[in-house]
Design a protein around this motif. Structure first.
Motif, short mmCIF file in Angstrom:
data_model
loop_
_atom_site.label_atom_id
_atom_site.label_comp_id
_atom_site.label_asym_id
_atom_site.label_seq_id
_atom_site.Cartn_x
_atom_site.Cartn_y
_atom_site.Cartn_z
N TYR A 61 80.15 -94.64 6.87
CA TYR A 61 79.73 -95.41 5.71
C TYR A 61 78.51 -96.25 6.08
O TYR A 61 78.14 -96.33 7.24
N GLU A 62 77.93 -96.90 5.11
CA GLU A 62 76.76 -97.73 5.40
C GLU A 62 77.09 -98.83 6.41
O GLU A 62 76.23 -99.24 7.17
N ASN A 63 78.35 -99.26 6.45
CA ASN A 63 78.75 -100.27 7.43
C ASN A 63 79.27 -99.65 8.72
O ASN A 63 79.61 -100.36 9.66
N LYS A 67 84.61 -97.95 8.29
CA LYS A 67 84.35 -99.18 7.54
C LYS A 67 84.04 -98.93 6.06
O LYS A 67 82.96 -99.28 5.56
N GLU A 69 84.30 -99.67 2.03
CA GLU A 69 84.29 -100.97 1.33
C GLU A 69 85.30 -101.03 0.21
O GLU A 69 85.45 -102.07 -0.44
N ARG A 130 80.04 -95.70 0.67
CA ARG A 130 80.76 -96.98 0.62
C ARG A 130 82.28 -96.84 0.47
O ARG A 130 83.02 -97.66 1.00
#
Ligand SMILES: [Zn+2]
Length: 308
Positions: A61-63, A67, A69, A130
């Motif tokens: 994911y972007e994180n 992770k 969201e 996300r």
């Protein structure tokens, strides 16, 4: 403000709130029928089955990996096709259809086909990087719909807990419709239309998710009291097959996950865990410092002392 005007003001207010209560009361009677039915009958959501699917695009994911969201709630818009059939279809056709999700659920089972540590292709790039994504299959009849909602809500609540996410409707739990409005990359409005046809709504779905989320957090069970302690059981007491592990931590609420490091030792994964009494498909065994570990996801291993 004079006393007379105050009384007048208060009576107008009470009429106003009286009307509001009446409206919301009427709405609740209609819209919470399914949730009340699930809760009063203590419908046990299906255990989440973990099967590795064929989707081979492993992206975090972007994180980062592990992770997400939140969770996106989809609906398949296809009558007469159950979770098992969708799993087969997606596993065979994702390359040409350019679509894949983490899980499917119907009134009988919930099948997770891609580790939620990684993204999928379900709702446009912004959402795919996300959120965890689950598809609700269409079913026929009130009881079947209630079971499918219980299964869907349990999956969402379980994933929020697994990834240590708060339960915030519109932020960590979104319908595909909300994703479309938020990111403008898709025009889908599911599951709203299907829900409306069942006398249900995304708000009610969020209530059901919150109910399970809070009970799982506080009691380790979907039902707070008098419920079956075997939360998420729908396997009719069956034992898992040879390549499926059932894990439980009798000393805690969750089973720790370990990651295999390059030097061959294991390190505790701190931002997620496995829920107690859940089943996981396993494909590898490894020993380290006298401890046997079984692999349950791409780099997620569980100490076999937690296997029951
Ligand atoms: Zn959708």
């Amino acid at each position: 403000m004079s006393k007379g005007r105050k009384v007048w003001f208060l009576s107008i207010l009470s009429i106003f709130f009286g009307a509001l209560l009446l409206v919301s009361g009427n709405t609740e009677v209609k819209a919470s029928g399914i949730n009340d039915y699930i809760i009063s009958n203590k419908i046990q959501p299906a255990k989440i089955q973990y099967r590795e699917g064929t989707f081979s695009e492993w992206f975090g994911y972007e994180n980062g990996v592990g992770k997400p969201e939140g969770v996106v709630v989809h609906e398949t818009a296809t009558p007469g096709v159950n979770a098992e059939q969708f799993v087969t279809s997606f596993n065979n056709n994702w390359k040409t259809q350019q679509t894949y999700v983490h899980a499917f659920t119907d009134d009988k089972e919930t099948i997770n086909i891609h580790s939620a540590d990684y993204g999928v292709w379900g709702a446009g790039p912004a959402a795919n990087y996300r959120y965890i994504q689950i598809e609700l299959c269409r079913v026929n009849g009130y009881d079947a719909f209630a079971h499918s909602i219980a299964n869907d809500a349990f999956y969402v609540a379980s994933k929020l807990i697994q990834y240590n996410l708060p339960d915030i409707p519109g932020q960590t739990v979104l319908s595909h419709h909300q994703i479309s409005l938020k990111y403008h990359e898709t025009t889908h409005v599911d599951p709203d239309t299907y829900f409306a046809a069942q006398g249900y709504s995304m708000d009610e779905m969020n209530s059901m998710i919150s109910y399970y989320y809070n009970n799982l957090k506080n009691y380790g069970n979907v039902y707070a009291e008098g419920g079956n302690t075997n939360a998420g059981s729908n396997n009719n007491g069956s034992t898992p097959s040879a390549n499926v592990l059932r894990v439980n931590n009798s000393n805690g609420n969750y089973v720790p996950i370990m990651a295999l490091k390059n030097d061959g030792t294991f390190a505790r994964v701190t931002n997620r865990a496995l829920m107690n009494n859940t089943d996981w498909q396993t494909d590898k065994t490894k020993e380290s410092n006298g401890v046997t570990y079984r692999r349950v996801a791409t780099n997620e291993w569980v100490d076999t002392t937690y296997v029951i």
